[in-house]
Design a protein around this motif. Structure first.
Motif, PDB file in Angstrom:
ATOM      1  N   ARG A  16      41.368  41.667  41.768  1.00 44.78           N
ATOM      2  CA  ARG A  16      41.172  40.976  43.034  1.00 44.78           C
ATOM      3  C   ARG A  16      40.349  39.716  42.878  1.00 44.78           C
ATOM      4  N   ILE A  17      40.554  38.791  43.826  1.00 50.89           N
ATOM      5  CA  ILE A  17      39.627  37.676  44.003  1.00 50.89           C
ATOM      6  C   ILE A  17      38.906  37.916  45.326  1.00 50.89           C
ATOM      7  N   PRO A  18      37.776  37.270  45.571  1.00 54.29           N
ATOM      8  CA  PRO A  18      37.020  37.519  46.812  1.00 54.29           C
ATOM      9  C   PRO A  18      37.812  37.115  48.057  1.00 54.29           C
ATOM     10  N   PRO A  19      37.361  37.577  49.226  1.00 57.68           N
ATOM     11  CA  PRO A  19      37.977  37.137  50.481  1.00 57.68           C
ATOM     12  C   PRO A  19      37.978  35.622  50.602  1.00 57.68           C
ATOM     13  N   ALA A  20      38.852  35.101  51.472  1.00 58.80           N
ATOM     14  CA  ALA A  20      39.049  33.652  51.595  1.00 58.80           C
ATOM     15  C   ALA A  20      37.751  32.900  51.831  1.00 58.80           C
ATOM     16  N   SER A  21      36.843  33.500  52.602  1.00 60.48           N
ATOM     17  CA  SER A  21      35.597  32.806  52.932  1.00 60.48           C
ATOM     18  C   SER A  21      34.658  32.667  51.743  1.00 60.48           C
ATOM     19  N   LEU A  47      39.283  41.811  59.525  1.00 62.31           N
ATOM     20  CA  LEU A  47      39.006  40.767  58.543  1.00 62.31           C
ATOM     21  C   LEU A  47      37.509  40.450  58.454  1.00 62.31           C
ATOM     22  N   ALA A  48      36.834  40.476  59.586  1.00 60.79           N
ATOM     23  CA  ALA A  48      35.382  40.261  59.574  1.00 60.79           C
ATOM     24  C   ALA A  48      34.688  41.377  58.795  1.00 60.79           C
ATOM     25  N   TRP A  49      35.170  42.587  58.963  1.00 60.80           N
ATOM     26  CA  TRP A  49      34.629  43.731  58.205  1.00 60.80           C
ATOM     27  C   TRP A  49      34.916  43.551  56.721  1.00 60.80           C
ATOM     28  N   TYR A  50      36.121  43.106  56.382  1.00 64.40           N
ATOM     29  CA  TYR A  50      36.521  42.928  54.983  1.00 64.40           C
ATOM     30  C   TYR A  50      35.701  41.833  54.308  1.00 64.40           C
ATOM     31  N   ASP A  51      35.368  40.806  55.031  1.00 67.08           N
ATOM     32  CA  ASP A  51      34.564  39.725  54.460  1.00 67.08           C
ATOM     33  C   ASP A  51      33.233  40.241  53.914  1.00 67.08           C
ATOM     34  N   ARG A  80      35.937  32.669  48.186  1.00 70.66           N
ATOM     35  CA  ARG A  80      36.615  32.428  46.925  1.00 70.66           C
ATOM     36  C   ARG A  80      36.615  30.982  46.466  1.00 70.66           C
ATOM     37  N   GLY A  81      36.190  30.057  47.305  1.00 74.21           N
ATOM     38  CA  GLY A  81      36.242  28.657  46.911  1.00 74.21           C
ATOM     39  C   GLY A  81      37.680  28.225  46.718  1.00 74.21           C
ATOM     40  N   GLY A  82      37.980  27.627  45.573  1.00 78.05           N
ATOM     41  CA  GLY A  82      39.346  27.196  45.300  1.00 78.05           C
ATOM     42  C   GLY A  82      40.144  28.194  44.490  1.00 78.05           C
ATOM     43  N   GLN A  83      39.596  29.373  44.235  1.00 72.55           N
ATOM     44  CA  GLN A  83      40.277  30.376  43.422  1.00 72.55           C
ATOM     45  C   GLN A  83      41.521  30.899  44.138  1.00 72.55           C
ATOM     46  N   ARG A  84      42.604  31.083  43.387  1.00 76.36           N
ATOM     47  CA  ARG A  84      43.857  31.569  43.952  1.00 76.36           C
ATOM     48  C   ARG A  84      44.263  32.867  43.267  1.00 76.36           C
ATOM     49  N   PRO A  85      44.922  33.768  44.005  1.00 78.91           N
ATOM     50  CA  PRO A  85      45.376  35.016  43.386  1.00 78.91           C
ATOM     51  C   PRO A  85      46.387  34.743  42.281  1.00 78.91           C
ATOM     52  N   ASP A  86      46.344  35.548  41.223  1.00 79.35           N
ATOM     53  CA  ASP A  86      47.294  35.446  40.125  1.00 79.35           C
ATOM     54  C   ASP A  86      48.418  36.452  40.369  1.00 79.35           C
ATOM     55  N   PRO A  87      49.637  36.009  40.648  1.00 80.62           N
ATOM     56  CA  PRO A  87      50.736  36.950  40.937  1.00 80.62           C
ATOM     57  C   PRO A  87      50.957  37.965  39.819  1.00 80.62           C
ATOM     58  N   TYR A  88      50.734  37.555  38.574  1.00 78.52           N
ATOM     59  CA  TYR A  88      50.900  38.487  37.453  1.00 78.52           C
ATOM     60  C   TYR A  88      49.928  39.657  37.570  1.00 78.52           C
ATOM     61  N   ARG A  89      48.676  39.374  37.835  1.00 83.15           N
ATOM     62  CA  ARG A  89      47.669  40.429  37.945  1.00 83.15           C
ATOM     63  C   ARG A  89      47.910  41.292  39.187  1.00 83.15           C
ATOM     64  N   ILE A  90      48.360  40.669  40.274  1.00 86.68           N
ATOM     65  CA  ILE A  90      48.670  41.439  41.486  1.00 86.68           C
ATOM     66  C   ILE A  90      49.826  42.390  41.221  1.00 86.68           C
ATOM     67  N   TRP A  91      50.891  41.872  40.625  1.00 85.05           N
ATOM     68  CA  TRP A  91      52.061  42.703  40.299  1.00 85.05           C
ATOM     69  C   TRP A  91      51.684  43.843  39.357  1.00 85.05           C
ATOM     70  N   ASP A 102      44.397  38.861  52.563  1.00 87.00           N
ATOM     71  CA  ASP A 102      43.129  39.512  52.880  1.00 87.00           C
ATOM     72  C   ASP A 102      43.347  40.686  53.831  1.00 87.00           C
ATOM     73  N   TYR A 103      44.216  40.490  54.817  1.00 86.81           N
ATOM     74  CA  TYR A 103      44.442  41.570  55.782  1.00 86.81           C
ATOM     75  C   TYR A 103      45.087  42.784  55.096  1.00 86.81           C
ATOM     76  N   ALA A 104      46.075  42.542  54.233  1.00 85.07           N
ATOM     77  CA  ALA A 104      46.729  43.650  53.534  1.00 85.07           C
ATOM     78  C   ALA A 104      45.716  44.458  52.733  1.00 85.07           C
TER      79      ALA A 104
END
Length: 368
Positions: free
Chosen positions: A29-34, A16-20, A36-47, A190-192
């Motif tokens: 995609r949205i950025p890693p948790a560290s 995860l540190a490497w992924y950051d 992204r601020g308040g941005q959340r993944p969109d399930p539609y775009r992920i699917w 993030d890990y996936a």
């Protein structure tokens, strides 16, 4: 003193540190948790991205994803789209059952779930076209659930990390168990994506960059010198060859004779050129009475289970032609980009033949 093996939690933290720092910038995609601020993944775009990425490279998917989401930004928009429009936009991406299931799933989610993907893994598995991998990916990436993803990249990483020489597909259960043991309870999405990125950018099929890998120290295959040979795969049987004929007829007004293939089966729901079923011979089945001319070149294409050799015949059809197979599509309604790849290959060959014939006709008129 013998150095103990790192704990799974330490390994996931290292990844995860490497992924950051090294996360790929992808349109879904949205950025890693560290970051992204308040941005959340969109399930539609992920699917949508996960369905497109099945047996298809990231490079091939990017433009398709961008066009789809520009044209149908919400799942309700996709659900309301005409089948032919969606199939045409999918043309060239291959594995067309995915596009048919895409529409089915969009309509079920819209009608039965209020346009919202369920956040329950079991409920996701009940949706059209969503299997174990896709359900796990949506659960983890969109909803941060502790689900284990196992695509080709992750299989390769696990096989090398634990020096597993059992060939695929028999090794899948062991690889899944190893991957599950490393999946952390936090930052699951993030890990996936991190473990998939590791396989795509560092632990690559050829010439893995072991020196800069965050898991280089615990990697058993690196220590054994066997990383480049893994994962092993059971040899595939040679693919058979099928033969077919594509009949490309054009009227003087520029309309082409096309047919939409049945919803089930190969290239289901896609536009194509009329012809007999593909088999062991070039079966003749002209869709209309005409002076059909065989082209010297074939359109060749490889599908998952066979190679196809498609002979191409062309004809200038009269304006009052009554075809026994297919329907005419007006020139202003026909987009070659709506054709699947093999049919577009045939069309490209025919274009040259029609152009040559037109040039000869003009030359004859001048000489006359």
């Amino acid at each position: 003193m013998v150095k103990s093996s790192p704990k799974p939690a330490d390994m996931s933290d290292a990844l995860l540190a490497w992924y950051d720092v090294h996360a790929r910038d992808l349109p879904w995609r949205i950025p890693p948790a560290s970051l992204r601020g308040g941005q959340r993944p969109d399930p539609y775009r992920i699917w949508l991205s996960e369905v497109m990425l099945q047996q298809t490279t990231v490079a091939a998917v990017k433009d398709y994803f961008t066009r789809f989401t520009a044209r149908w930004p919400r799942i309700e928009d996709l659900a309301a789209a005409e089948d032919g429009e969606v199939m045409g936009e999918w043309a060239g991406l291959g594995y067309y059952a995915r596009a048919r299931n895409l529409l089915k799933c969009a309509r079920v989610v819209t009608a039965d779930h209020g346009g919202q993907f369920p956040d329950d893994h079991a409920a996701l598995l009940k949706l059209p076209g969503i299997g174990p991998y896709t359900a796990a990916a949506i659960s983890a990436i969109a909803f941060d659930a502790q689900q284990t993803v196992l695509d080709g990249n992750v299989e390769r990483v696990m096989a090398r990390l634990y020096d597993i020489h059992k060939p695929l597909p028999a090794a899948k259960p062991e690889l899944m168990a190893r991957a599950a043991a490393l999946t952390p309870p936090q930052r699951c999405g993030d890990y996936a994506q991190a473990v998939m990125d590791l396989g795509a950018t560092i632990c690559t099929p050829k010439s893995p960059a072991c020196g800069i890998c965050p898991w280089r120290d615990p990697c058993a295959a690196r220590k054994a010198g066997s990383a480049a040979q893994l994962p092993k795969k059971t040899p595939k049987k040679p693919k058979p060859v099928r033969l077919g004929v594509a009949y490309i007829g054009r009227r003087a007004d520029g309309a082409y004779l096309l047919e939409r293939r049945p919803d089930t089966g190969l290239l289901g729901g896609m536009l194509g050129w009329p012809g007999a079923p593909w088999g062991e011979i070039f079966a003749q089945a002209p869709p209309a009475q005409a002076d059909w001319r065989a082209l010297p070149e074939e359109a060749r294409h490889t599908f998952t289970h066979f190679h196809l050799r498609l002979a191409v015949q062309v004809a200038d059809l009269p304006m009052d032609a009554a075809p026994e197979q297919g329907e005419f599509v007006a020139a202003h309604d026909f987009r070659p980009s709506d054709l699947p790849t093999v049919m577009r290959k045939a069309f490209d060959l025919a274009q040259g033949a029609f152009a040559d014939r037109l040039s000869l006709g003009r030359l004859s008129d001048r000489n006359g």
